[in-house]
Design a protein around this motif. Structure first.
Motif, PDB file in Angstrom:
ATOM      1  N   ASP A  88      -2.509 -37.642 -47.208  1.00 28.65           N
ATOM      2  CA  ASP A  88      -1.630 -36.558 -48.143  1.00 28.65           C
ATOM      3  C   ASP A  88      -2.037 -35.167 -46.972  1.00 28.65           C
ATOM      4  O   ASP A  88      -0.852 -34.442 -46.880  1.00 28.65           O
ATOM      5  CB  ASP A  88      -2.318 -36.180 -49.315  1.00 28.65           C
ATOM      6  CG  ASP A  88      -2.308 -37.236 -50.168  1.00 28.65           C
ATOM      7  OD1 ASP A  88      -1.357 -38.138 -50.084  1.00 28.65           O
ATOM      8  OD2 ASP A  88      -3.227 -37.347 -51.004  1.00 28.65           O
ATOM      9  N   PHE A  89      -2.806 -35.102 -46.482  1.00 30.76           N
ATOM     10  CA  PHE A  89      -2.926 -33.793 -45.431  1.00 30.76           C
ATOM     11  C   PHE A  89      -2.196 -33.897 -44.395  1.00 30.76           C
ATOM     12  O   PHE A  89      -1.537 -33.025 -43.596  1.00 30.76           O
ATOM     13  CB  PHE A  89      -4.379 -33.394 -45.147  1.00 30.76           C
ATOM     14  CG  PHE A  89      -5.428 -33.381 -46.670  1.00 30.76           C
ATOM     15  CD1 PHE A  89      -4.977 -32.260 -47.293  1.00 30.76           C
ATOM     16  CD2 PHE A  89      -6.382 -34.142 -46.371  1.00 30.76           C
ATOM     17  CE1 PHE A  89      -5.944 -32.296 -48.490  1.00 30.76           C
ATOM     18  CE2 PHE A  89      -7.040 -34.205 -47.752  1.00 30.76           C
ATOM     19  CZ  PHE A  89      -6.898 -33.054 -48.502  1.00 30.76           C
ATOM     20  N   PHE A  90      -2.120 -35.116 -44.066  1.00 31.95           N
ATOM     21  CA  PHE A  90      -1.030 -35.517 -42.696  1.00 31.95           C
ATOM     22  C   PHE A  90       0.357 -35.179 -43.027  1.00 31.95           C
ATOM     23  O   PHE A  90       1.116 -34.635 -42.205  1.00 31.95           O
ATOM     24  CB  PHE A  90      -1.435 -37.200 -42.350  1.00 31.95           C
ATOM     25  CG  PHE A  90      -0.365 -37.355 -41.332  1.00 31.95           C
ATOM     26  CD1 PHE A  90      -0.662 -37.254 -40.109  1.00 31.95           C
ATOM     27  CD2 PHE A  90       0.657 -38.443 -41.510  1.00 31.95           C
ATOM     28  CE1 PHE A  90       0.243 -37.737 -39.189  1.00 31.95           C
ATOM     29  CE2 PHE A  90       1.523 -38.835 -40.801  1.00 31.95           C
ATOM     30  CZ  PHE A  90       1.386 -38.524 -39.535  1.00 31.95           C
ATOM     31  N   PHE A  91       0.623 -35.491 -44.258  1.00 25.98           N
ATOM     32  CA  PHE A  91       2.035 -35.206 -44.500  1.00 25.98           C
ATOM     33  C   PHE A  91       2.245 -33.475 -44.752  1.00 25.98           C
ATOM     34  O   PHE A  91       3.554 -33.067 -44.630  1.00 25.98           O
ATOM     35  CB  PHE A  91       2.640 -35.928 -45.681  1.00 25.98           C
ATOM     36  CG  PHE A  91       2.800 -37.369 -45.190  1.00 25.98           C
ATOM     37  CD1 PHE A  91       3.813 -37.999 -44.713  1.00 25.98           C
ATOM     38  CD2 PHE A  91       2.025 -38.469 -46.120  1.00 25.98           C
ATOM     39  CE1 PHE A  91       4.112 -39.289 -44.301  1.00 25.98           C
ATOM     40  CE2 PHE A  91       2.048 -39.790 -45.962  1.00 25.98           C
ATOM     41  CZ  PHE A  91       3.232 -40.106 -44.899  1.00 25.98           C
ATOM     42  N   ASN A  92       1.404 -33.180 -45.419  1.00 26.14           N
ATOM     43  CA  ASN A  92       1.583 -31.756 -45.287  1.00 26.14           C
ATOM     44  C   ASN A  92       1.614 -30.893 -44.107  1.00 26.14           C
ATOM     45  O   ASN A  92       2.195 -29.823 -43.907  1.00 26.14           O
ATOM     46  CB  ASN A  92       0.153 -30.830 -46.130  1.00 26.14           C
ATOM     47  CG  ASN A  92      -0.038 -31.399 -47.690  1.00 26.14           C
ATOM     48  OD1 ASN A  92       0.955 -31.776 -48.109  1.00 26.14           O
ATOM     49  ND2 ASN A  92      -1.286 -31.362 -48.153  1.00 26.14           N
ATOM     50  N   THR A  93       0.748 -31.437 -43.234  1.00 27.49           N
ATOM     51  CA  THR A  93       0.857 -30.758 -41.456  1.00 27.49           C
ATOM     52  C   THR A  93       2.244 -31.187 -41.178  1.00 27.49           C
ATOM     53  O   THR A  93       2.774 -30.221 -40.314  1.00 27.49           O
ATOM     54  CB  THR A  93      -0.172 -31.696 -40.781  1.00 27.49           C
ATOM     55  OG1 THR A  93      -1.640 -31.476 -41.271  1.00 27.49           O
ATOM     56  CG2 THR A  93      -0.158 -31.114 -39.410  1.00 27.49           C
ATOM     57  N   ILE A  94       2.742 -32.361 -41.428  1.00 26.78           N
ATOM     58  CA  ILE A  94       4.227 -32.538 -40.704  1.00 26.78           C
ATOM     59  C   ILE A  94       5.151 -31.656 -41.404  1.00 26.78           C
ATOM     60  O   ILE A  94       6.171 -31.288 -40.666  1.00 26.78           O
ATOM     61  CB  ILE A  94       4.475 -34.099 -41.112  1.00 26.78           C
ATOM     62  CG1 ILE A  94       3.648 -35.126 -40.131  1.00 26.78           C
ATOM     63  CG2 ILE A  94       6.045 -34.297 -40.824  1.00 26.78           C
ATOM     64  CD1 ILE A  94       4.085 -36.595 -40.280  1.00 26.78           C
ATOM     65  N   ALA A  95       5.099 -31.364 -42.705  1.00 26.00           N
ATOM     66  CA  ALA A  95       6.030 -30.349 -43.393  1.00 26.00           C
ATOM     67  C   ALA A  95       5.853 -28.940 -42.957  1.00 26.00           C
ATOM     68  O   ALA A  95       6.873 -28.417 -42.490  1.00 26.00           O
ATOM     69  CB  ALA A  95       5.708 -30.494 -44.810  1.00 26.00           C
ATOM     70  N   MET A  96       4.685 -28.700 -42.789  1.00 20.65           N
ATOM     71  CA  MET A  96       4.315 -27.216 -42.028  1.00 20.65           C
ATOM     72  C   MET A  96       4.790 -27.146 -40.735  1.00 20.65           C
ATOM     73  O   MET A  96       5.460 -26.140 -40.355  1.00 20.65           O
ATOM     74  CB  MET A  96       2.987 -26.979 -42.292  1.00 20.65           C
ATOM     75  CG  MET A  96       2.699 -25.391 -41.687  1.00 20.65           C
ATOM     76  SD  MET A  96       0.530 -25.233 -41.782  1.00 20.65           S
ATOM     77  CE  MET A  96       0.125 -26.234 -40.188  1.00 20.65           C
TER      78      MET A  96
ATOM     79  N   TRP B 239       6.543 -21.564 -47.337  1.00 23.00           N
ATOM     80  CA  TRP B 239       7.169 -20.233 -46.728  1.00 23.00           C
ATOM     81  C   TRP B 239       6.290 -19.235 -45.913  1.00 23.00           C
ATOM     82  O   TRP B 239       6.714 -18.482 -45.193  1.00 23.00           O
ATOM     83  CB  TRP B 239       8.112 -19.542 -47.674  1.00 23.00           C
ATOM     84  CG  TRP B 239       9.227 -20.587 -48.142  1.00 23.00           C
ATOM     85  CD1 TRP B 239       9.521 -21.139 -49.265  1.00 23.00           C
ATOM     86  CD2 TRP B 239      10.498 -20.800 -47.381  1.00 23.00           C
ATOM     87  NE1 TRP B 239      10.489 -21.950 -49.538  1.00 23.00           N
ATOM     88  CE2 TRP B 239      11.134 -21.580 -48.065  1.00 23.00           C
ATOM     89  CE3 TRP B 239      10.968 -20.175 -46.257  1.00 23.00           C
ATOM     90  CZ2 TRP B 239      12.449 -22.119 -47.538  1.00 23.00           C
ATOM     91  CZ3 TRP B 239      12.059 -20.516 -45.742  1.00 23.00           C
ATOM     92  CH2 TRP B 239      13.013 -21.490 -46.434  1.00 23.00           C
ATOM     93  N   ALA B 240       4.917 -18.950 -46.748  1.00 20.62           N
ATOM     94  CA  ALA B 240       4.075 -18.111 -46.039  1.00 20.62           C
ATOM     95  C   ALA B 240       3.624 -18.432 -44.710  1.00 20.62           C
ATOM     96  O   ALA B 240       3.202 -17.644 -44.036  1.00 20.62           O
ATOM     97  CB  ALA B 240       2.879 -17.956 -47.053  1.00 20.62           C
ATOM     98  N   VAL B 241       3.913 -19.563 -44.315  1.00 20.16           N
ATOM     99  CA  VAL B 241       3.676 -19.933 -43.102  1.00 20.16           C
ATOM    100  C   VAL B 241       4.813 -20.147 -42.081  1.00 20.16           C
ATOM    101  O   VAL B 241       4.699 -19.918 -40.841  1.00 20.16           O
ATOM    102  CB  VAL B 241       2.665 -21.564 -42.856  1.00 20.16           C
ATOM    103  CG1 VAL B 241       2.542 -21.775 -41.614  1.00 20.16           C
ATOM    104  CG2 VAL B 241       1.596 -21.529 -43.879  1.00 20.16           C
ATOM    105  N   TRP B 242       5.968 -20.664 -42.655  1.00 19.39           N
ATOM    106  CA  TRP B 242       7.141 -20.840 -41.942  1.00 19.39           C
ATOM    107  C   TRP B 242       7.668 -19.518 -41.418  1.00 19.39           C
ATOM    108  O   TRP B 242       7.892 -19.315 -40.204  1.00 19.39           O
ATOM    109  CB  TRP B 242       8.115 -21.367 -42.869  1.00 19.39           C
ATOM    110  CG  TRP B 242       7.818 -22.826 -42.940  1.00 19.39           C
ATOM    111  CD1 TRP B 242       7.068 -23.658 -42.534  1.00 19.39           C
ATOM    112  CD2 TRP B 242       8.395 -23.799 -44.054  1.00 19.39           C
ATOM    113  NE1 TRP B 242       7.063 -24.962 -42.984  1.00 19.39           N
ATOM    114  CE2 TRP B 242       8.000 -25.018 -43.937  1.00 19.39           C
ATOM    115  CE3 TRP B 242       9.555 -23.352 -44.962  1.00 19.39           C
ATOM    116  CZ2 TRP B 242       8.259 -26.069 -44.883  1.00 19.39           C
ATOM    117  CZ3 TRP B 242       9.868 -24.585 -45.963  1.00 19.39           C
ATOM    118  CH2 TRP B 242       9.238 -25.912 -45.856  1.00 19.39           C
ATOM    119  N   LEU B 243       7.793 -18.456 -42.267  1.00 15.95           N
ATOM    120  CA  LEU B 243       8.501 -17.112 -41.741  1.00 15.95           C
ATOM    121  C   LEU B 243       7.781 -16.380 -40.843  1.00 15.95           C
ATOM    122  O   LEU B 243       8.462 -15.822 -39.908  1.00 15.95           O
ATOM    123  CB  LEU B 243       8.797 -16.324 -43.209  1.00 15.95           C
ATOM    124  CG  LEU B 243       9.619 -16.916 -44.200  1.00 15.95           C
ATOM    125  CD1 LEU B 243       9.748 -16.070 -45.547  1.00 15.95           C
ATOM    126  CD2 LEU B 243      11.083 -17.196 -43.655  1.00 15.95           C
TER     127      LEU B 243
END
Length: 329
Positions: A119-127, A195-199
């Protein structure tokens, strides 16, 4: 009897030179052959390489140096992968032994199922994917505007972008956090969203200047020819500039993905929800409550992905921009 006068003319020295081969092109001087001395300007000459003793000694030194470089560079990574599939007791008692009591593949299964590393792996990929896309869009568009379009105020704007590199990142944490907590024109907090990390990742002055300098090296004749053929600003950016910018896009991609994969401080501040936290935030939190072998297996999974990404992009990252032949001359 008449006296006959004779005059002796001293013979002139004639310098005989070997004629150079004709180059076949009128007006061009023939190409001279490289001398043997120019070819032997190395530590070891061609004559030295023909000696068996010197050749064998040099090859042995090359092999030893290569082995040392591999050990220094890959040993920590290989030890991590080995410890991830080694029983915990063997790692504690003899960490350098090579599987004294077999291989424990259960560590990988537990790291994926019980620790929910997937789960955290896919969160990292999305981020990482979001940060990569935002940084690439901002860097290419800003570099295109400053380098190709060249507005009147572009020089001052580039100076302001360069000045932001001298501001410590720690100083920007509080105002940046307040901006994400109460973003203007939105009226809704971006905390606990990607979005808090992307922008904030898009505001990378280093990437903008890097892409801008690369665009400066592109031939201006191509842009003038495209404008003559009726290409607009978007067509010039999409069809002319971006296809010639694959090397710098690969460099920015590697930097962006690796930085996103290793970022800890900012995601830890804005992503308090456990369900959307990346590996860089979640792994330090589970260290004290997780078995050592399982934890090392989780670290191995988190480390393997950036290595694979670099192997994929290494050709783009290391090669130069092949622009030869783009302009007829």
């Amino acid at each position: 009897m008449e006296r006959q006068l004779t005059t002796t003319i001293p013979a002139q020295e004639v310098q005989v030179t070997e004629p150079l081969p004709d180059s076949g092109v009128p007006g061009r001087r023939p190409r001279r052959r490289r001398s043997v001395e120019a070819e032997d300007r190395h530590i070891l000459s061609a004559a030295d390489w023909r000696r068996p003793r010197i050749r064998i000694t040099t090859n042995v030194l090359h092999v030893i140096l290569l082995i040392l470089l591999v050990l220094v560079g890959l040993f920590p990574l290989l030890w991590l992968f080995k410890s991830g599939i080694t029983p915990t007791q063997d790692t504690l008692t003899n960490p350098l032994a090579l599987f004294p009591h077999g291989v424990a593949w259960d560590n990988v299964v537990k790291a994926w199922n019980e620790v929910h590393i997937g789960d955290f792996f896919f969160n990292t990929i999305a981020m990482a994917a979001g940060e990569w896309a935002v940084q690439l869009i901002v860097a290419t568009t800003a570099g295109f505007a400053l380098s190709v379009l060249r507005p009147k105020y572009g020089r001052y704007l580039a100076g302001l972008v360069l000045a932001t590199l001298f501001v410590p990142a720690v100083v920007l944490l509080v105002p940046l956090y307040l901006t994400i907590l109460h973003p203007p024109l939105i009226g809704h907090s971006l905390i606990n969203t990607f979005w808090a990390v992307w922008l904030p990742a898009g505001a990378s002055a280093f990437n903008v200047l890097l892409v801008m300098r690369f665009f400066d090296s592109l031939p201006r004749e191509i842009f003038e020819a495209a404008r003559t053929d009726g290409a607009g600003t978007f067509r010039l950016f999409w069809s002319i500039v971006l296809p010639m910018s694959k090397p710098i896009l690969g460099v920015v991609s590697v930097f962006a993905i690796n930085a996103a994969w290793a970022d800890f401080l900012w995601p830890n501040l804005v992503l308090a929800d456990i369900h959307i936290q990346p590996l860089s935030v979640r792994l330090p939190q589970i260290q004290s409550s997780t078995d050592l072998g399982v934890y090392l297996a989780a670290l191995s999974i988190a480390t393997l992905i950036p290595v694979v990404i670099f192997l994929i992009f290494q050709r783009t990252f290391l090669r130069g921009g092949g622009l030869g032949g783009a302009v007829k001359g």
